[in-house]
Design a protein around this motif. Sequence first.
Motif, PDB file in Angstrom:
ATOM      1  N   SER A 113     105.063 113.804   5.769  1.00 46.54           N
ATOM      2  CA  SER A 113     103.876 114.579   5.399  1.00 46.54           C
ATOM      3  C   SER A 113     103.917 114.945   3.921  1.00 46.54           C
ATOM      4  O   SER A 113     104.978 115.220   3.367  1.00 46.54           O
ATOM      5  CB  SER A 113     103.788 115.862   6.230  1.00 46.54           C
ATOM      6  OG  SER A 113     103.621 115.578   7.594  1.00 46.54           O
ATOM      7  N   PRO A 114     102.759 115.006   3.267  1.00 47.73           N
ATOM      8  CA  PRO A 114     102.740 115.497   1.894  1.00 47.73           C
ATOM      9  C   PRO A 114     103.009 116.998   1.859  1.00 47.73           C
ATOM     10  O   PRO A 114     102.622 117.736   2.778  1.00 47.73           O
ATOM     11  CB  PRO A 114     101.316 115.176   1.410  1.00 47.73           C
ATOM     12  CG  PRO A 114     100.537 114.799   2.598  1.00 47.73           C
ATOM     13  CD  PRO A 114     101.460 114.521   3.719  1.00 47.73           C
ATOM     14  N   TYR A 115     103.689 117.455   0.822  1.00 48.61           N
ATOM     15  CA  TYR A 115     104.002 118.874   0.670  1.00 48.61           C
ATOM     16  C   TYR A 115     103.712 119.298  -0.763  1.00 48.61           C
ATOM     17  O   TYR A 115     103.671 118.490  -1.699  1.00 48.61           O
ATOM     18  CB  TYR A 115     105.473 119.152   1.007  1.00 48.61           C
ATOM     19  CG  TYR A 115     106.438 118.646  -0.051  1.00 48.61           C
ATOM     20  CD1 TYR A 115     106.808 119.447  -1.141  1.00 48.61           C
ATOM     21  CD2 TYR A 115     106.967 117.357   0.016  1.00 48.61           C
ATOM     22  CE1 TYR A 115     107.676 118.973  -2.123  1.00 48.61           C
ATOM     23  CE2 TYR A 115     107.832 116.884  -0.952  1.00 48.61           C
ATOM     24  CZ  TYR A 115     108.175 117.689  -2.021  1.00 48.61           C
ATOM     25  OH  TYR A 115     109.019 117.222  -2.987  1.00 48.61           O
ATOM     26  N   VAL A 116     103.540 120.619  -0.929  1.00 52.48           N
ATOM     27  CA  VAL A 116     103.381 121.238  -2.238  1.00 52.48           C
ATOM     28  C   VAL A 116     104.190 122.528  -2.233  1.00 52.48           C
ATOM     29  O   VAL A 116     104.088 123.326  -1.291  1.00 52.48           O
ATOM     30  CB  VAL A 116     101.908 121.555  -2.558  1.00 52.48           C
ATOM     31  CG1 VAL A 116     101.795 122.250  -3.917  1.00 52.48           C
ATOM     32  CG2 VAL A 116     101.065 120.295  -2.533  1.00 52.48           C
ATOM     33  N   ALA A 117     105.013 122.738  -3.243  1.00 50.69           N
ATOM     34  CA  ALA A 117     105.750 123.994  -3.419  1.00 50.69           C
ATOM     35  C   ALA A 117     105.244 124.682  -4.679  1.00 50.69           C
ATOM     36  O   ALA A 117     104.755 124.032  -5.608  1.00 50.69           O
ATOM     37  CB  ALA A 117     107.250 123.733  -3.516  1.00 50.69           C
ATOM     38  N   ALA A 118     105.352 125.999  -4.716  1.00 50.51           N
ATOM     39  CA  ALA A 118     104.909 126.764  -5.880  1.00 50.51           C
ATOM     40  C   ALA A 118     105.748 128.029  -5.994  1.00 50.51           C
ATOM     41  O   ALA A 118     106.360 128.490  -5.017  1.00 50.51           O
ATOM     42  CB  ALA A 118     103.426 127.121  -5.770  1.00 50.51           C
ATOM     43  N   LEU A 119     105.777 128.593  -7.198  1.00 46.04           N
ATOM     44  CA  LEU A 119     106.500 129.830  -7.478  1.00 46.04           C
ATOM     45  C   LEU A 119     105.532 130.891  -7.978  1.00 46.04           C
ATOM     46  O   LEU A 119     104.432 130.587  -8.434  1.00 46.04           O
ATOM     47  CB  LEU A 119     107.578 129.600  -8.547  1.00 46.04           C
ATOM     48  CG  LEU A 119     108.595 128.479  -8.332  1.00 46.04           C
ATOM     49  CD1 LEU A 119     109.569 128.437  -9.505  1.00 46.04           C
ATOM     50  CD2 LEU A 119     109.333 128.661  -7.024  1.00 46.04           C
ATOM     51  N   SER A 120     105.977 132.139  -7.897  1.00 44.28           N
ATOM     52  CA  SER A 120     105.191 133.252  -8.416  1.00 44.28           C
ATOM     53  C   SER A 120     106.124 134.432  -8.623  1.00 44.28           C
ATOM     54  O   SER A 120     107.212 134.499  -8.041  1.00 44.28           O
ATOM     55  CB  SER A 120     104.074 133.617  -7.437  1.00 44.28           C
ATOM     56  OG  SER A 120     103.357 134.757  -7.883  1.00 44.28           O
ATOM     57  N   PHE A 162     110.091 121.947 -13.629  1.00 46.98           N
ATOM     58  CA  PHE A 162     109.741 121.965 -12.199  1.00 46.98           C
ATOM     59  C   PHE A 162     109.784 120.537 -11.671  1.00 46.98           C
ATOM     60  O   PHE A 162     108.944 119.711 -12.019  1.00 46.98           O
ATOM     61  CB  PHE A 162     108.365 122.573 -11.979  1.00 46.98           C
ATOM     62  CG  PHE A 162     108.216 123.967 -12.506  1.00 46.98           C
ATOM     63  CD1 PHE A 162     108.779 125.046 -11.846  1.00 46.98           C
ATOM     64  CD2 PHE A 162     107.528 124.198 -13.690  1.00 46.98           C
ATOM     65  CE1 PHE A 162     108.647 126.330 -12.333  1.00 46.98           C
ATOM     66  CE2 PHE A 162     107.388 125.476 -14.191  1.00 46.98           C
ATOM     67  CZ  PHE A 162     107.953 126.552 -13.519  1.00 46.98           C
ATOM     68  N   GLN A 163     110.751 120.259 -10.824  1.00 44.78           N
ATOM     69  CA  GLN A 163     110.940 118.902 -10.323  1.00 44.78           C
ATOM     70  C   GLN A 163     110.811 118.864  -8.799  1.00 44.78           C
ATOM     71  O   GLN A 163     111.280 119.773  -8.113  1.00 44.78           O
ATOM     72  CB  GLN A 163     112.318 118.369 -10.732  1.00 44.78           C
ATOM     73  CG  GLN A 163     112.543 118.336 -12.244  1.00 44.78           C
ATOM     74  CD  GLN A 163     113.948 117.927 -12.607  1.00 44.78           C
ATOM     75  OE1 GLN A 163     114.674 117.372 -11.799  1.00 44.78           O
ATOM     76  NE2 GLN A 163     114.344 118.213 -13.847  1.00 44.78           N
ATOM     77  N   ASN A 164     110.172 117.822  -8.293  1.00 47.49           N
ATOM     78  CA  ASN A 164     109.997 117.612  -6.850  1.00 47.49           C
ATOM     79  C   ASN A 164     109.213 118.738  -6.182  1.00 47.49           C
ATOM     80  O   ASN A 164     109.457 119.063  -5.017  1.00 47.49           O
ATOM     81  CB  ASN A 164     111.354 117.444  -6.147  1.00 47.49           C
ATOM     82  CG  ASN A 164     112.120 116.238  -6.640  1.00 47.49           C
ATOM     83  OD1 ASN A 164     111.531 115.205  -6.959  1.00 47.49           O
ATOM     84  ND2 ASN A 164     113.428 116.372  -6.730  1.00 47.49           N
ATOM     85  N   PHE A 165     108.268 119.331  -6.900  1.00 45.35           N
ATOM     86  CA  PHE A 165     107.440 120.381  -6.315  1.00 45.35           C
ATOM     87  C   PHE A 165     106.263 119.808  -5.526  1.00 45.35           C
ATOM     88  O   PHE A 165     105.560 120.548  -4.847  1.00 45.35           O
ATOM     89  CB  PHE A 165     106.947 121.346  -7.399  1.00 45.35           C
ATOM     90  CG  PHE A 165     107.876 122.492  -7.644  1.00 45.35           C
ATOM     91  CD1 PHE A 165     107.467 123.802  -7.442  1.00 45.35           C
ATOM     92  CD2 PHE A 165     109.179 122.274  -8.066  1.00 45.35           C
ATOM     93  CE1 PHE A 165     108.330 124.860  -7.645  1.00 45.35           C
ATOM     94  CE2 PHE A 165     110.048 123.325  -8.283  1.00 45.35           C
ATOM     95  CZ  PHE A 165     109.631 124.621  -8.065  1.00 45.35           C
ATOM     96  N   GLN A 166     106.044 118.522  -5.617  1.00 40.34           N
ATOM     97  CA  GLN A 166     105.043 117.842  -4.818  1.00 40.34           C
ATOM     98  C   GLN A 166     105.604 116.489  -4.401  1.00 40.34           C
ATOM     99  O   GLN A 166     106.402 115.901  -5.124  1.00 40.34           O
ATOM    100  CB  GLN A 166     103.744 117.647  -5.607  1.00 40.34           C
ATOM    101  CG  GLN A 166     103.088 118.940  -6.043  1.00 40.34           C
ATOM    102  CD  GLN A 166     101.809 118.693  -6.840  1.00 40.34           C
ATOM    103  OE1 GLN A 166     101.217 117.623  -6.752  1.00 40.34           O
ATOM    104  NE2 GLN A 166     101.387 119.687  -7.605  1.00 40.34           N
ATOM    105  N   GLY A 167     105.201 116.037  -3.237  1.00 42.07           N
ATOM    106  CA  GLY A 167     105.695 114.742  -2.787  1.00 42.07           C
ATOM    107  C   GLY A 167     105.534 114.601  -1.287  1.00 42.07           C
ATOM    108  O   GLY A 167     104.623 115.194  -0.683  1.00 42.07           O
ATOM    109  N   TYR A 168     106.430 113.822  -0.674  1.00 43.09           N
ATOM    110  CA  TYR A 168     106.385 113.551   0.753  1.00 43.09           C
ATOM    111  C   TYR A 168     107.738 113.897   1.378  1.00 43.09           C
ATOM    112  O   TYR A 168     108.790 113.652   0.783  1.00 43.09           O
ATOM    113  CB  TYR A 168     106.052 112.075   1.014  1.00 43.09           C
ATOM    114  CG  TYR A 168     104.671 111.690   0.542  1.00 43.09           C
ATOM    115  CD1 TYR A 168     103.575 111.791   1.389  1.00 43.09           C
ATOM    116  CD2 TYR A 168     104.468 111.253  -0.766  1.00 43.09           C
ATOM    117  CE1 TYR A 168     102.302 111.450   0.948  1.00 43.09           C
ATOM    118  CE2 TYR A 168     103.202 110.911  -1.220  1.00 43.09           C
ATOM    119  CZ  TYR A 168     102.123 111.015  -0.356  1.00 43.09           C
ATOM    120  OH  TYR A 168     100.863 110.686  -0.792  1.00 43.09           O
TER     121      TYR A 168
END
Length: 418
Positions: free
Chosen positions: A325-332, A364-370
Amino acid sequence: MKSRFYLFAAILLVLGLAGPDLESQYQPGDVAVVGNDATSDVLLGVRPGGAVYTISTMMIGTLFSPQFVAPSPDNQSLWVLGSSLYAGEAIQVASDGTVTSLFQSFQCHPCSFDVDEHGTPWIADMFNGALWSYAQGTLTSVYRGFTGGLGACATDLGTGDLVTCDMRSVYRLRLVGSPATVHRVGGLPVAKYVGLHADPTSGHTLVSAANQFLSVNLNVPNPVLTTVWAHAASTLRLGRMDRHPTTGLFPVAGCFCPSPIPPYQPYLFQFDAKAQAITTLVHLNGLEDARAATVIGSRNLTALGPARVGQPFCFRLSFPGQWGSPYVAALSFGFRPGLAIAGRTIHLQPDALFFASLLGSGIFQNFQGYLTTAGEAFPQVALPNLLALRGQRFYAVAVTLGPHGVSGVSDPLGVTIR
């Protein structure tokens, strides 16, 4: 006729409707419940629709008495804590029901565990008033200053401190600086089982004890326990709980105990901390007691070491069953009140860090992908070598995407830069 029978059996197997082996396999999103029937201790699974099945009976060498269940640190199996005769023991239960021993100890009798922001499991000792860290089969005593046995432990989302409790008080153990700094919060109702869990909606730590849910805010100078819900019947005894990261609800095991002697009336409940209301998911017929509940596969984010200036910080993203599945990570820099997207709450604030992590850059590495075939990904932040960053706290969240939009949502992972 035989060919029709085999075709029908094959269809049932594909649909997962036939065969005890398929039924015994737990799935992400099911709720695991620790309890006991008239003959043995059991680990049950509850499907989202309310169907109850047996994951495993707790027999490993000698009779094992489980107290607590939670997703393993890597989110790929279940850890069950308890005791075996005179020794404390932790076991691992795979999705096919296979049971293996993690450790046995005559010093530690584990009753609860959580994973801190470094990725280290912390274990509460129900007899010796101690907290232990665990790594690769080795237990290390971290703090032994509690006067009585402990009932639970959890990581406070706002501070990163470890929260634990005995039968009368909640304690905050600082993991930054001096680990022996302990602050006591009194006023806990006397209870056989106590549950602790971070609540990202309020930013507080939620407590289940006796017939009540309580809340404590550790971000204020003099924290106090506040009752947020109480059942009119004093015969209700709540057990240990978990939080479903997608729904935001807290599954909790519990029993009505009209007399001091079993049989009791065990249930799996669901608590809505925002609405301050509780509903019944299922009556656990056949059990005499229900002690703990956890959402299988809910430990979606785990750090793989501390966050230090000038070093890469890596965390594991885990959504079992969603491989590819595609994923997205984020920080705050904050997690409240969060963002409402497609009926889901993403517990991050839309600040400068949030947009920088979404847009991506060299740090920021690998914050989006599968996701991999194991349902994992490993985002990484290259923290700048700036001493001014020490003490700064940030939060991470990940979502997975499906054909109809957002599929899975993680709870926020809080991290303080060292």
